[in-house]
Design a protein around this motif. Structure first.
Motif, PDB file in Angstrom:
ATOM      1  N   GLY A 170      12.176  24.610 -61.512  1.00 14.75           N
ATOM      2  CA  GLY A 170      13.582  24.972 -61.366  1.00 14.75           C
ATOM      3  C   GLY A 170      14.398  24.037 -60.507  1.00 14.75           C
ATOM      4  N   PHE A 171      13.756  23.071 -59.824  1.00 13.70           N
ATOM      5  CA  PHE A 171      14.492  22.173 -58.941  1.00 13.70           C
ATOM      6  C   PHE A 171      15.066  20.955 -59.672  1.00 13.70           C
ATOM      7  CE2 PHE A 171      12.125  24.701 -55.965  1.00 13.70           C
ATOM      8  CZ  PHE A 171      12.949  24.798 -54.857  1.00 13.70           C
ATOM      9  N   GLY A 172      14.623  20.730 -60.894  1.00 12.12           N
ATOM     10  CA  GLY A 172      15.182  19.634 -61.682  1.00 12.12           C
ATOM     11  C   GLY A 172      14.789  18.250 -61.215  1.00 12.12           C
ATOM     12  N   PHE A 173      13.600  18.120 -60.642  1.00 15.07           N
ATOM     13  CA  PHE A 173      13.209  16.825 -60.091  1.00 15.07           C
ATOM     14  C   PHE A 173      13.122  15.734 -61.157  1.00 15.07           C
ATOM     15  CE2 PHE A 173      10.844  18.962 -56.324  1.00 15.07           C
ATOM     16  CZ  PHE A 173      12.024  19.041 -55.617  1.00 15.07           C
ATOM     17  N   VAL A 183      21.912  21.626 -59.597  1.00 15.83           N
ATOM     18  CA  VAL A 183      20.678  22.347 -59.941  1.00 15.83           C
ATOM     19  C   VAL A 183      19.747  22.412 -58.746  1.00 15.83           C
ATOM     20  CG1 VAL A 183      18.578  22.249 -61.345  1.00 15.83           C
ATOM     21  CG2 VAL A 183      20.804  21.836 -62.403  1.00 15.83           C
ATOM     22  N   HIS A 184      19.600  21.293 -58.061  1.00 15.73           N
ATOM     23  CA  HIS A 184      18.727  21.222 -56.887  1.00 15.73           C
ATOM     24  C   HIS A 184      19.221  22.183 -55.796  1.00 15.73           C
ATOM     25  CE1 HIS A 184      16.332  18.309 -54.067  1.00 15.73           C
ATOM     26  NE2 HIS A 184      15.991  19.563 -53.895  1.00 15.73           N
ATOM     27  N   LYS A 185      20.513  22.158 -55.536  1.00 12.67           N
ATOM     28  CA  LYS A 185      21.098  23.008 -54.499  1.00 12.67           C
ATOM     29  C   LYS A 185      20.931  24.490 -54.835  1.00 12.67           C
ATOM     30  CE  LYS A 185      25.375  23.650 -51.825  1.00 12.67           C
ATOM     31  NZ  LYS A 185      25.628  25.076 -52.105  1.00 12.67           N
ATOM     32  N   ALA A 186      21.167  24.853 -56.092  1.00 14.72           N
ATOM     33  CA  ALA A 186      21.048  26.254 -56.498  1.00 14.72           C
ATOM     34  C   ALA A 186      19.606  26.744 -56.338  1.00 14.72           C
ATOM     35  CB  ALA A 186      21.510  26.423 -57.942  1.00 14.72           C
ATOM     36  N   ALA A 187      18.642  25.904 -56.717  1.00 11.77           N
ATOM     37  CA  ALA A 187      17.235  26.287 -56.581  1.00 11.77           C
ATOM     38  C   ALA A 187      16.845  26.430 -55.120  1.00 11.77           C
ATOM     39  CB  ALA A 187      16.347  25.246 -57.267  1.00 11.77           C
ATOM     40  N   LEU A 188      17.350  25.541 -54.286  1.00 10.85           N
ATOM     41  CA  LEU A 188      17.057  25.638 -52.851  1.00 10.85           C
ATOM     42  C   LEU A 188      17.599  26.938 -52.276  1.00 10.85           C
ATOM     43  CD1 LEU A 188      17.627  22.044 -51.431  1.00 10.85           C
ATOM     44  CD2 LEU A 188      15.649  23.501 -50.980  1.00 10.85           C
ATOM     45  N   GLU A 189      18.823  27.279 -52.626  1.00 13.76           N
ATOM     46  CA  GLU A 189      19.423  28.497 -52.087  1.00 13.76           C
ATOM     47  C   GLU A 189      18.673  29.745 -52.523  1.00 13.76           C
ATOM     48  OE1 GLU A 189      23.432  28.004 -53.442  1.00 13.76           O
ATOM     49  OE2 GLU A 189      24.080  27.079 -51.556  1.00 13.76           O
ATOM     50  N   GLU A 190      18.136  29.722 -53.738  1.00 19.21           N
ATOM     51  CA  GLU A 190      17.438  30.896 -54.258  1.00 19.21           C
ATOM     52  C   GLU A 190      15.976  30.956 -53.822  1.00 19.21           C
ATOM     53  OE1 GLU A 190      16.166  32.949 -58.527  1.00 19.21           O
ATOM     54  OE2 GLU A 190      17.555  31.247 -58.483  1.00 19.21           O
ATOM     55  N   TYR A 203      20.928  19.598 -45.075  1.00 22.21           N
ATOM     56  CA  TYR A 203      21.255  20.554 -46.133  1.00 22.21           C
ATOM     57  C   TYR A 203      20.872  21.982 -45.748  1.00 22.21           C
ATOM     58  CZ  TYR A 203      16.278  20.369 -47.449  1.00 22.21           C
ATOM     59  OH  TYR A 203      14.904  20.438 -47.443  1.00 22.21           O
ATOM     60  N   LEU A 204      19.868  22.144 -44.885  1.00 21.56           N
ATOM     61  CA  LEU A 204      19.440  23.482 -44.476  1.00 21.56           C
ATOM     62  C   LEU A 204      20.484  24.174 -43.603  1.00 21.56           C
ATOM     63  CD1 LEU A 204      15.632  23.029 -43.747  1.00 21.56           C
ATOM     64  CD2 LEU A 204      16.667  24.406 -45.552  1.00 21.56           C
ATOM     65  N   ASP A 205      21.357  23.390 -42.960  1.00 22.72           N
ATOM     66  CA  ASP A 205      22.395  23.991 -42.111  1.00 22.72           C
ATOM     67  C   ASP A 205      23.337  24.875 -42.926  1.00 22.72           C
ATOM     68  OD1 ASP A 205      21.371  22.653 -39.928  1.00 22.72           O
ATOM     69  OD2 ASP A 205      22.730  20.950 -40.128  1.00 22.72           O
ATOM     70  N   ALA A 206      23.509  24.540 -44.206  1.00 17.76           N
ATOM     71  CA  ALA A 206      24.437  25.284 -45.059  1.00 17.76           C
ATOM     72  C   ALA A 206      23.737  26.400 -45.838  1.00 17.76           C
ATOM     73  CB  ALA A 206      25.123  24.329 -46.032  1.00 17.76           C
ATOM     74  N   MET A 207      22.476  26.683 -45.505  1.00 12.44           N
ATOM     75  CA  MET A 207      21.704  27.714 -46.207  1.00 12.44           C
ATOM     76  C   MET A 207      21.151  28.708 -45.200  1.00 12.44           C
ATOM     77  SD  MET A 207      19.762  25.352 -49.055  1.00 12.44           S
ATOM     78  CE  MET A 207      20.723  24.257 -50.099  1.00 12.44           C
ATOM     79  N   PRO A 208      21.957  29.711 -44.812  1.00 12.88           N
ATOM     80  CA  PRO A 208      21.557  30.651 -43.755  1.00 12.88           C
ATOM     81  C   PRO A 208      20.197  31.298 -43.984  1.00 12.88           C
ATOM     82  CG  PRO A 208      23.854  30.962 -44.350  1.00 12.88           C
ATOM     83  CD  PRO A 208      23.293  29.997 -45.348  1.00 12.88           C
TER      84      PRO A 208
END
Length: 235
Positions: A170-173, A183-190, A203-208
């Motif tokens: 799901g990360f689209g590598f 796609v990468h950002k959405a997978a990280l958030e989920e 990038y983790l700073d924006a993902m509580p």
């Protein structure tokens, strides 16, 4: 848009001014990615005419880039790859990780080069290597351009293989090679970061939900004090 082909001008200059006989071109890929290693290629080409279409890997269409990498691997006098893992990047910081990967690549060559052409304006190698930095060297220098293409194709292929790893679905590598993308950002958030992600990246700073996983790298001084040791090389 046509580009001027790379030349051996810098290599000839190094040979004339320093007496270097073996000159390696060095380039990296993966510096700005969220996931995966930073990969460095060191290539020795001599002064032969390169394959048609050689330039900075980012300027070559993906299909042609893959074909050209195969040609280059046969054409170069020698090449070697080195990597620094996401964990090493988190621990050391990017500059030191780049140096680690570059030294691994240079040490992998069958003969130690007398001089190194390094893409960019910053010498992250340092002593004891004799380094010439060249801004946009991956466009202007044959050996650096060759290293650029080989490194890019090898790392992209490795990241594409991670698409079949369960943790990475799901990360689209295969498409983003670990770089930022929707796609990468959405997978990280989920799903949160995988074992292949760099946990010191902002990038983790924006993902509580996943911010607690962020790693904070100690400064060189703090790390030395914590370990009771002496400060090492200043990267």
């Amino acid at each position: 848009m046509p580009y001027e082909p790379p030349t051996h001008t810098v290599e000839r200059s190094l040979r004339a001014t320093t007496g270097a006989k073996i000159v390696a071109g060095v380039d990296e890929v993966g510096r700005g990615a969220w996931a995966g290693p930073v990969t460095v290629c060191a290539a020795v080409t001599g002064l032969r005419r390169p394959p048609e279409g050689l330039t900075d890997s980012k300027l070559i269409a993906p299909k042609r880039r893959t074909t050209l990498a195969v040609e280059l691997e046969r054409w170069v006098t020698a090449y070697a790859l080195g990597e620094a893992s996401p964990q090493e990047i988190d621990e050391l910081g990017m500059t030191a990780a780049l140096r680690l990967a570059a030294v691994r690549a240079l040490d992998g060559l069958p003969v130690r080069p007398d001089a190194v052409i390094l893409d960019g304006k910053h010498d992250y190698l340092g002593t004891p290597w004799r380094v010439r930095t060249v801004i946009k060297g991956d466009q202007s220098c044959v050996a650096v351009a060759a290293a650029s293409v080989i490194a890019k194709v090898r790392r992209d292929a490795m990241m594409a293989e991670l698409d079949s790893v369960a943790d990475c679905t799901g990360f689209g590598f295969a498409a983003n090679a670990g770089y930022p993308s929707p796609v990468h950002k959405a997978a990280l958030e989920e799903l949160g970061p995988t074992p292949y992600h760099r946990l010191s990246w902002s990038y983790l700073d924006a993902m509580p939900r996943w911010r607690h996983l962020k790693k904070v790298r100690l400064s060189a001084e703090a790390a030395a004090l914590e370990s009771g040791g002496q400060l090492g090389f200043d990267f």
